[in-house]
Scaffold this motif. Structure first.
Motif, short mmCIF file in Angstrom:
data_model
loop_
_atom_site.label_atom_id
_atom_site.label_comp_id
_atom_site.label_asym_id
_atom_site.label_seq_id
_atom_site.Cartn_x
_atom_site.Cartn_y
_atom_site.Cartn_z
N TYR A 393 11.86 7.56 10.76
CA TYR A 393 12.19 7.62 12.19
C TYR A 393 13.20 6.54 12.54
N PHE A 394 14.32 6.96 13.11
CA PHE A 394 15.31 6.01 13.60
C PHE A 394 15.37 6.14 15.12
N ALA A 395 14.77 5.18 15.81
CA ALA A 395 14.76 5.19 17.27
C ALA A 395 15.96 4.41 17.81
N GLN A 396 16.25 4.60 19.08
CA GLN A 396 17.38 3.88 19.67
C GLN A 396 17.14 2.37 19.69
N ASN A 397 15.86 1.97 19.63
CA ASN A 397 15.54 0.53 19.60
C ASN A 397 15.14 0.08 18.20
N GLN A 398 15.58 0.83 17.19
CA GLN A 398 15.16 0.56 15.82
C GLN A 398 15.50 -0.87 15.38
N ALA A 399 16.59 -1.37 15.88
CA ALA A 399 17.04 -2.71 15.47
C ALA A 399 16.00 -3.77 15.80
N SER A 400 15.27 -3.60 16.91
CA SER A 400 14.30 -4.61 17.33
C SER A 400 13.06 -4.63 16.45
N LEU A 401 12.89 -3.61 15.59
CA LEU A 401 11.70 -3.52 14.76
C LEU A 401 11.86 -4.20 13.39
N ASN A 464 10.07 13.18 4.04
CA ASN A 464 10.40 14.61 4.08
C ASN A 464 10.67 15.11 5.50
N LEU A 465 10.52 14.24 6.51
CA LEU A 465 10.86 14.59 7.88
C LEU A 465 11.65 13.42 8.49
N LEU A 466 12.95 13.63 8.66
CA LEU A 466 13.81 12.60 9.23
C LEU A 466 14.01 12.90 10.71
N ILE A 467 13.76 11.90 11.55
CA ILE A 467 13.98 12.03 12.99
C ILE A 467 14.94 10.93 13.40
N LEU A 468 16.14 11.31 13.80
CA LEU A 468 17.19 10.33 14.10
C LEU A 468 17.61 10.46 15.56
N ASP A 469 17.42 9.40 16.33
CA ASP A 469 17.76 9.38 17.75
C ASP A 469 19.00 8.51 17.96
N GLU A 470 20.14 9.15 18.16
CA GLU A 470 21.43 8.46 18.35
C GLU A 470 21.69 7.45 17.23
N PRO A 471 21.83 7.93 15.98
CA PRO A 471 21.97 6.99 14.86
C PRO A 471 23.36 6.41 14.67
N THR A 472 24.39 6.97 15.34
CA THR A 472 25.76 6.59 14.98
C THR A 472 26.44 5.64 15.96
N ASN A 473 25.72 5.18 17.00
CA ASN A 473 26.40 4.41 18.05
C ASN A 473 27.12 3.17 17.55
N HIS A 474 26.63 2.55 16.50
CA HIS A 474 27.25 1.30 16.02
C HIS A 474 27.81 1.44 14.61
N LEU A 475 28.06 2.68 14.18
CA LEU A 475 28.63 2.90 12.85
C LEU A 475 30.11 3.24 12.96
N ASP A 476 30.91 2.68 12.05
CA ASP A 476 32.32 3.06 12.04
C ASP A 476 32.48 4.40 11.33
N LEU A 477 33.71 4.90 11.28
CA LEU A 477 33.94 6.26 10.76
C LEU A 477 33.51 6.40 9.30
N LYS A 478 33.78 5.39 8.49
CA LYS A 478 33.41 5.49 7.08
C LYS A 478 31.90 5.46 6.90
#
Length: 543
Positions: A393-401, A464-478
């Motif tokens: 699970y990747f939540a929008q507040n994942q960084a704080s965990l 086996n179950l990926l849940i991604l909530d807005e995973p790309t906000n801080h990722l560059d194109l590569k």
């Protein structure tokens, strides 16, 4: 025309870029590109006038308006959404009020022949010429149109800005900028906090209503759709292409290919001449030739090859353990917060191996649904995970965990299994953690760095179950390309929430649309849905 003349920026003896010169013409739509740290945001701040260059100048006519949207900002907490947005017309309102005040003063004065009276007449005339030259518009209607286009509802207009998150405040500031109709709009990552429908609205505004635009963005579809020129900042200089981003990538590859060829030819030329010098140095009859060749090599300008990420790293999720046939089952699911009903009567089934997207405007319940699936909130109805579902699970507040006491390397090493452990440094490098960064404590990282680190960690866990909530906000194109490739190869079940259309395309074969308290299941690819959704929404949006 706005001119950037020989600007240079130096920090503690290091040069970020130097002698950068280019012109910004009316209706130019420019993508400012380059790797992180190349100086894109710095250059934008210099053009905006919020940072000074070490040398050089930015020149433009005195009546030109340049509007700048940085990545982070705050609005006035003492205003409502509508009041704050209406400040876009502040100078016009002030001009009108000053005219009214001066006219009232003229009505009460009787010194018609005095110099002071004539000064007031001249000022009123000057203001009147400017004011009445401005297009007559219904300012309230323009504010309403911009706010609705960027995702606000009518009931939000009178709410204080203090009730809104940073992302929604960013939209307010963006609305103010667009309503000013400036000669140049500078946008630094404008799509990070807005949903797909609002991105579509913004695109069409910039294409059809804006004058010149410079944008920094990691949203490939967005910059491809709005720009007609690309300026790349690399190795302290710029390359200027009259091309969209995708076309620029082809031209840049061609440029680098020519550089490599010229570099190799020059190396051979140097080697041949050095060989001659070494062979005949000290030979009297060859003295002049040796000296001539030595001087020539000393004066030779070495061909430089542009920086490029040559890494062939391709990340893959570990094989997904087998789950039951239906990892997610919801029946008559409903969720409300007080009087606000988020959604109701939701029934959906997600099958093993399916890749699905949750889409819809912000606030329609996408993240709430994910929290229900993860059993993080109370709800009515039924929502169960299937047999042997192992969730990543990747939540929008994942960084704080993340554990703030671990280093970057330790954080990843904890979850890496098998041969992948030998590639940890390469993996971290691909996600912009290079050199000494890997020894930094998590507590010392920025919010964006923590988000990227959390994504690396997730990439290495067997689920086996990926849940991604807005995973790309801080990722560059590569980095986004690395993640997308890994998701395409993932053999488990995927639930994805994202506003990044380029990232979404090709990733899912079913779409759940969150709209007005309902969840509508579409048996079509995200590509088909986005194309249809774009057409439908453009019929509804009055630009």
């Amino acid at each position: 025309m706005i001119s950037v003349d020989a600007i240079a920026v130096e920090f503690s003896g290091d040069t970020l870029f130097s002698d950068v010169t280019f012109a910004i013409n009316e209706n130019d739509k420019i993508a400012l590109m380059g790797k992180n740290g190349a100086g894109k945001s710095t250059m934008m701040k210099i053009i905006a006038g919020v940072q000074k260059a070490t040398r050089g100048n930015v020149r433009y006519p005195s009546d030109n308006v340049i509007a700048y949207l940085p990545q982070h900002l705050l609005t006035d907490d003492n205003s409502t959404v509508f009041e704050e947005t209406s400040k876009a017309f502040k100078s016009i309102f002030e001009m009108r009020d000053e005219m009214d005040s001066l006219n009232k003063e003229l009505e009460t004065r009787t010194d018609y022949e005095s110099a002071e009276y004539m000064k007031i007449i001249e000022k009123v005339t000057e203001l009147g010429e400017k004011f009445y030259a401005i297009e007559d518009v219904n300012y309230d209607a323009e504010v309403e149109k911009a706010l609705k286009g960027l995702g606000f509802k009518a009931e939000d207009f009178n709410r204080p800005t203090s009730e809104f998150s940073g992302g929604w405040r960013m939209r307010i500031e963006l609305a103010k900028i667009l309503l000013q109709k400036p000669d140049l709009i500078l946008l630094d990552e404008p799509t990070n906090h807005i949903d797909i429908e609002s991105v579509v609205w913004l695109e069409n505004f910039l294409i059809n209503k804006a004058k010149a635009v410079i944008v920094i963005s990691h949203d490939r579809a967005f910059i491809d759709n709005i720009t007609n020129r690309t300026i790349e900042v690399t190795m302290g200089r710029i390359y200027d292409y009259k091309a969209t981003y995708s076309h620029y990538l082809q031209l840049r590859a061609d440029r680098r290919s020519h550089q490599v060829k010229a570099y190799e030819e020059q190396r051979k030329f140097i080697a041949d001449n050095q060989k001659f010098i070494d062979r005949f140095k000290g030979t009297y009859s060859k003295t002049n030739q040796v000296s001539s060749r030595e001087r020539m090599l000393e004066k030779l300008v070495i061909v430089e090859i542009d920086e490029v990420d040559n890494s062939s790293l391709r990340l893959k999720f570990p094989p997904a353990p087998r789950s039951g046939d239906y990892p997610v089952i919801a029946k008559e699911l409903a969720k409300s917060y007080g009087d606000k009903e988020v959604f109701k009567d939701v029934t959906m089934t997600i099958s093993r191996g399916e890749k699905v997207s949750f889409v819809g405007r912000n606030g329609e319940g996408k993240s709430t649904m994910i929290k229900a699936i993860m059993d993080e909130i109370d709800y009515t109805g039924k929502c169960d995970l299937g047999h042997n579902a192992k969730v990543g699970y990747f939540a929008q507040n994942q960084a704080s965990l993340l554990d703030s006491n671990l280093t970057v390397f330790q954080t990843v090493d904890e979850v890496a299994k098998g041969d992948i452990r030998t590639q940890i440094k390469n993996i971290l490098g691909r996600f912009m953690f290079g050199g000494d960064d890997i020894d930094k404590k998590v507590s010392m990282l920025s919010g964006g760095e923590k988000t990227r680190l959390a994504m690396v960690k997730l990439l290495l866990e067997p689920v086996n179950l990926l849940i991604l909530d807005e995973p790309t906000n801080h990722l560059d194109l590569k980095s986004k390309d690395v993640l997308k490739d890994a998701l395409l190869d993932f053999d488990g079940t995927l639930i994805l929430v994202s506003h990044d259309r380029d990232f979404l395309q090709g990733l899912s074969e079913k779409v759940f649309e969150f709209k007005e308290g309902r969840v509508i299941e579409h048996f079509e690819t995200i590509d088909a849905f986005l194309e249809r959704n774009r057409i439908d929404n453009l019929k509804e949006i009055d630009l």
